[in-house]
Write a protein that holds these residues in place. Structure first.
Motif, mmCIF file in Angstrom:
data_model
loop_
_atom_site.group_PDB
_atom_site.id
_atom_site.type_symbol
_atom_site.label_atom_id
_atom_site.label_comp_id
_atom_site.label_asym_id
_atom_site.label_seq_id
_atom_site.Cartn_x
_atom_site.Cartn_y
_atom_site.Cartn_z
ATOM 1 N N GLN A 1 0.827 -1.198 0.000
ATOM 2 C CA GLN A 1 0.000 0.000 0.000
ATOM 3 C C GLN A 1 0.874 1.266 0.000
ATOM 4 O OE1 GLN A 1 -2.170 0.814 3.612
ATOM 5 N NE2 GLN A 1 -3.734 1.990 2.511
ATOM 6 N N ASP A 2 1.950 1.267 0.736
ATOM 7 C CA ASP A 2 2.800 2.448 0.867
ATOM 8 C C ASP A 2 3.688 2.695 -0.355
ATOM 9 O OD1 ASP A 2 1.734 2.934 3.354
ATOM 10 O OD2 ASP A 2 3.424 2.068 4.452
ATOM 11 N N TYR A 3 4.093 1.639 -1.054
ATOM 12 C CA TYR A 3 5.101 1.807 -2.097
ATOM 13 C C TYR A 3 4.690 1.372 -3.500
ATOM 14 C CZ TYR A 3 8.093 2.905 1.799
ATOM 15 O OH TYR A 3 8.626 3.500 2.912
ATOM 16 N N HIS A 4 3.513 0.807 -3.663
ATOM 17 C CA HIS A 4 3.047 0.404 -4.989
ATOM 18 C C HIS A 4 1.656 0.988 -5.223
ATOM 19 C CE1 HIS A 4 6.378 -2.219 -5.992
ATOM 20 N NE2 HIS A 4 6.390 -2.534 -4.713
ATOM 21 N N PRO A 5 1.559 1.993 -6.085
ATOM 22 C CA PRO A 5 0.295 2.712 -6.255
ATOM 23 C C PRO A 5 -0.865 1.859 -6.767
ATOM 24 C CG PRO A 5 1.960 3.495 -7.816
ATOM 25 C CD PRO A 5 2.632 2.519 -6.903
ATOM 26 N N THR A 6 -0.586 0.700 -7.339
ATOM 27 C CA THR A 6 -1.687 -0.135 -7.824
ATOM 28 C C THR A 6 -2.364 -0.919 -6.703
ATOM 29 O OG1 THR A 6 -0.164 -1.943 -8.345
ATOM 30 C CG2 THR A 6 -0.690 -0.390 -10.132
#
Length: 190
Positions: free
Chosen positions: A41-46
């Protein structure tokens, strides 16, 4: 321990989850899943979660771990790989996320390298019979390396309170991981 040349994700990215401690002892599958999904959730916008579960960038994982426990360990018992991956997949489906987790019962070192080289952490099982001083335990692996003597090591977020623990690769048994996030996004666009 000799000097290790690390490859993978910076340990500083996991500092936010430092206080997410499994004080019960039996819920390591749910806690490891919490760390993995919070990282995504914090580092992958998908990968997104509703704010009532967890806000992006939050250092509070309490709601997320409670939701995941409902899907992975509703009775609070220890888990096996399939139980963790299936629980994560059901949780993602419930949250309207297209990801599905997969488990491998063996080949921990190879899967760890493969996933970390794509920029993704993964959950790894530490096995007591392979020498793990943790006993059987789930942690999140994010870097790997080899020392000058040829011994292999893995840097992990241990949900017993150390986000930068180093464990011998020979302790690895099973893994829980996602397909590469970019592959998932491409699959959903087609």
């Amino acid at each position: 321990m000799a000097c290790i040349q690390w490859q993978g994700i910076s340990e500083e990215r996991f500092k936010r989850y430092e206080d997410w401690i499994n004080s019960d002892g039996q819920l390591c599958g749910s806690y490891a899943a919490t760390i993995l999904l919070a990282y995504l959730q914090d580092y992958h916008p998908t990968f997104t979660l509703p704010p009532f579960v967890r806000k992006k960038g939050s250092s509070d994982g309490e709601n997320l771990v409670h939701y995941l426990q409902l899907f992975i360990q509703p009775l609070g018992f220890s888990t096996i790989p399939l139980q963790v991956s299936w629980g994560i997949s059901r949780f993602c489906h419930f949250m309207k996320q297209p990801q599905w987790a997969r488990s491998t019962p063996i080949g921990g070192w190879e899967r760890t390298i493969k996933r970390i080289d794509t920029g993704l952490p993964l959950i790894v099982g530490l096995n007591q019979r392979l020498g793990s001083t943790y006993g059987n335990h789930w942690v999140v692996a994010y870097a790997y390396g080899e020392d000058q003597e040829g011994k292999r090591w893995v840097k992990v977020h241990d949900n017993w309170g150390n986000y930068r623990a180093v464990v011998p690769a020979k302790w690895l048994m099973s893994t829980i991981s996602f397909k590469e996030i970019c592959e998932i996004a491409e699959t959903n666009e087609n």
